[in-house]
Design a protein around this motif. Structure first.
Motif, PDB file in Angstrom:
ATOM      1  N   UNK A  73      -9.450   2.883 -11.450  1.00  0.00           N
ATOM      2  CA  UNK A  73      -8.465   2.836 -12.530  1.00  0.00           C
ATOM      3  C   UNK A  73      -7.783   4.191 -12.632  1.00  0.00           C
ATOM      4  N   UNK A  74      -6.488   4.228 -12.872  1.00  0.00           N
ATOM      5  CA  UNK A  74      -5.804   5.510 -13.032  1.00  0.00           C
ATOM      6  C   UNK A  74      -6.407   6.318 -14.187  1.00  0.00           C
ATOM      7  N   UNK A  75      -6.346   7.629 -14.059  1.00  0.00           N
ATOM      8  CA  UNK A  75      -6.969   8.517 -15.047  1.00  0.00           C
ATOM      9  C   UNK A  75      -6.470   8.241 -16.464  1.00  0.00           C
ATOM     10  N   UNK A  76      -5.170   8.039 -16.632  1.00  0.00           N
ATOM     11  CA  UNK A  76      -4.646   7.774 -17.989  1.00  0.00           C
ATOM     12  C   UNK A  76      -5.266   6.508 -18.572  1.00  0.00           C
ATOM     13  N   UNK A  77      -5.341   5.453 -17.775  1.00  0.00           N
ATOM     14  CA  UNK A  77      -5.910   4.191 -18.248  1.00  0.00           C
ATOM     15  C   UNK A  77      -7.382   4.380 -18.609  1.00  0.00           C
ATOM     16  N   UNK A  78      -8.096   5.076 -17.763  1.00  0.00           N
ATOM     17  CA  UNK A  78      -9.520   5.337 -18.013  1.00  0.00           C
ATOM     18  C   UNK A  78      -9.705   6.115 -19.307  1.00  0.00           C
ATOM     19  N   UNK A  79      -8.904   7.140 -19.506  1.00  0.00           N
ATOM     20  CA  UNK A  79      -9.018   7.962 -20.721  1.00  0.00           C
ATOM     21  C   UNK A  79      -8.621   7.177 -21.969  1.00  0.00           C
ATOM     22  N   UNK A  80      -7.691   6.254 -21.852  1.00  0.00           N
ATOM     23  CA  UNK A  80      -7.346   5.391 -22.993  1.00  0.00           C
ATOM     24  C   UNK A  80      -8.583   4.626 -23.436  1.00  0.00           C
ATOM     25  N   UNK A  81      -9.289   4.034 -22.486  1.00  0.00           N
ATOM     26  CA  UNK A  81     -10.499   3.273 -22.823  1.00  0.00           C
ATOM     27  C   UNK A  81     -11.554   4.170 -23.449  1.00  0.00           C
ATOM     28  N   UNK A  82     -11.796   5.327 -22.862  1.00  0.00           N
ATOM     29  CA  UNK A  82     -12.823   6.242 -23.367  1.00  0.00           C
ATOM     30  C   UNK A  82     -12.474   6.721 -24.774  1.00  0.00           C
ATOM     31  N   UNK A  83     -11.227   7.060 -24.995  1.00  0.00           N
ATOM     32  CA  UNK A  83     -10.812   7.519 -26.324  1.00  0.00           C
ATOM     33  C   UNK A  83     -10.939   6.407 -27.368  1.00  0.00           C
ATOM     34  N   UNK A  84     -10.621   5.175 -26.994  1.00  0.00           N
ATOM     35  CA  UNK A  84     -10.792   4.072 -27.939  1.00  0.00           C
ATOM     36  C   UNK A  84     -12.258   3.908 -28.323  1.00  0.00           C
ATOM     37  N   UNK A 133      -5.643  -3.242 -24.696  1.00  0.00           N
ATOM     38  CA  UNK A 133      -5.917  -4.538 -25.346  1.00  0.00           C
ATOM     39  C   UNK A 133      -7.325  -5.039 -25.020  1.00  0.00           C
ATOM     40  N   UNK A 134      -7.719  -4.904 -23.774  1.00  0.00           N
ATOM     41  CA  UNK A 134      -9.026  -5.401 -23.350  1.00  0.00           C
ATOM     42  C   UNK A 134     -10.143  -4.576 -23.969  1.00  0.00           C
ATOM     43  N   UNK A 135      -9.971  -3.269 -24.009  1.00  0.00           N
ATOM     44  CA  UNK A 135     -10.989  -2.409 -24.613  1.00  0.00           C
ATOM     45  C   UNK A 135     -11.150  -2.712 -26.097  1.00  0.00           C
ATOM     46  N   UNK A 136     -10.043  -2.837 -26.802  1.00  0.00           N
ATOM     47  CA  UNK A 136     -10.113  -3.140 -28.230  1.00  0.00           C
ATOM     48  C   UNK A 136     -10.833  -4.474 -28.445  1.00  0.00           C
ATOM     49  N   UNK A 137     -10.513  -5.463 -27.642  1.00  0.00           N
ATOM     50  CA  UNK A 137     -11.157  -6.777 -27.783  1.00  0.00           C
ATOM     51  C   UNK A 137     -12.664  -6.674 -27.506  1.00  0.00           C
ATOM     52  N   UNK A 138     -13.042  -5.940 -26.469  1.00  0.00           N
ATOM     53  CA  UNK A 138     -14.468  -5.774 -26.158  1.00  0.00           C
ATOM     54  C   UNK A 138     -15.169  -5.059 -27.309  1.00  0.00           C
ATOM     55  N   UNK A 140     -14.306  -5.009 -30.435  1.00  0.00           N
ATOM     56  CA  UNK A 140     -14.318  -5.853 -31.634  1.00  0.00           C
ATOM     57  C   UNK A 140     -15.206  -7.086 -31.498  1.00  0.00           C
ATOM     58  N   UNK A 141     -15.187  -7.709 -30.319  1.00  0.00           N
ATOM     59  CA  UNK A 141     -15.873  -8.992 -30.154  1.00  0.00           C
ATOM     60  C   UNK A 141     -17.083  -8.936 -29.227  1.00  0.00           C
ATOM     61  N   UNK A 142     -17.175  -7.901 -28.422  1.00  0.00           N
ATOM     62  CA  UNK A 142     -18.274  -7.808 -27.474  1.00  0.00           C
ATOM     63  C   UNK A 142     -18.081  -8.647 -26.228  1.00  0.00           C
ATOM     64  N   UNK A 143     -16.934  -9.308 -26.111  1.00  0.00           N
ATOM     65  CA  UNK A 143     -16.664 -10.152 -24.958  1.00  0.00           C
ATOM     66  C   UNK A 143     -15.164 -10.429 -24.877  1.00  0.00           C
ATOM     67  N   UNK A 144     -14.799 -11.232 -23.904  1.00  0.00           N
ATOM     68  CA  UNK A 144     -13.427 -11.726 -23.765  1.00  0.00           C
ATOM     69  C   UNK A 144     -13.491 -13.244 -23.698  1.00  0.00           C
ATOM     70  N   UNK A 145     -12.507 -13.921 -24.280  1.00  0.00           N
ATOM     71  CA  UNK A 145     -12.457 -15.371 -24.090  1.00  0.00           C
ATOM     72  C   UNK A 145     -11.864 -15.638 -22.702  1.00  0.00           C
TER      73      UNK A 145
END
Length: 189
Positions: A73-84, A133-138, A140-145
């Protein structure tokens, strides 16, 4: 911190091996956005607690190394997930380290502020927006539909989605460890 720092002068051989990973190589290269060793040579952040159990510490640093230095994953994308994740847990050390890493990866002050509020920064790539979006969903919900899974797998690829879920899970664990052991950023931060 709720435990005493491990003095480098009194480390066991196994502790010294783990310590050397954080005091040499890519993690301390010039231009690294943050350090995990203070000016007195003591470990900061997660390694400061991992050193008390070198068997687990070595395994955890291997995952951390894969996340930081082996991710596709690109560094920016990775850091977005980590920061969230850091904001989700209000993890002071994660935020200290990864706001710096995020800035080094190209996130602006406005981007960092938006992420702090769980808002989508302007101008994200399709992949970065999917990671957000995927990180926030994980978180919040612990999974993805099924639809969310398909959308994330389409954008990130299945290997990329596995990386993202590993990053989110790893930094959740790190945030819990930092909170339980009360590991804070360096005073100079």
């Amino acid at each position: 911190m709720r435990i005493d720092d491990v003095d480098p002068a009194t480390m066991t051989g196994e502790q010294r091996e783990l310590y050397d990973i954080y005091t040499t190589g890519v993690r301390v290269a010039p231009g690294s956005p943050f350090t995990l060793v203070d000016t007195a040579g003591r470990l900061l952040g997660p390694p400061a607690i991992w050193i008390i159990n070198p068997v687990f510490g070595k395994a955890l640093q291997q995952i951390g190394s894969a996340v930081r230095f082996g991710s596709q994953l690109p560094a920016r994308a990775r850091e977005i997930a980590i920061l969230l994740v850091g904001h989700h847990h209000d993890s002071a050390f994660e935020l200290y380290a990864h706001e710096r890493a995020g800035a080094a990866a190209g996130l602006t002050e406005a981007d960092l502020a938006a992420l702090a509020e769980r808002k989508e920064p302007a101008g994200l790539s399709e992949m970065e927006a999917c990671v957000l979006r995927t990180t926030v969903r994980i978180l919040d919900a612990g999974t993805l539909d099924d639809d969310e899974f398909r959308a994330a797998a389409t954008t990130l690829g299945e290997p990329g989605l596995l990386e993202l879920t590993t990053i989110v899970g790893y930094y959740n664990m790190v945030a819990w460890q930092l909170a339980i052991f009360d590991v804070q950023p360096p005073a100079s931060a």
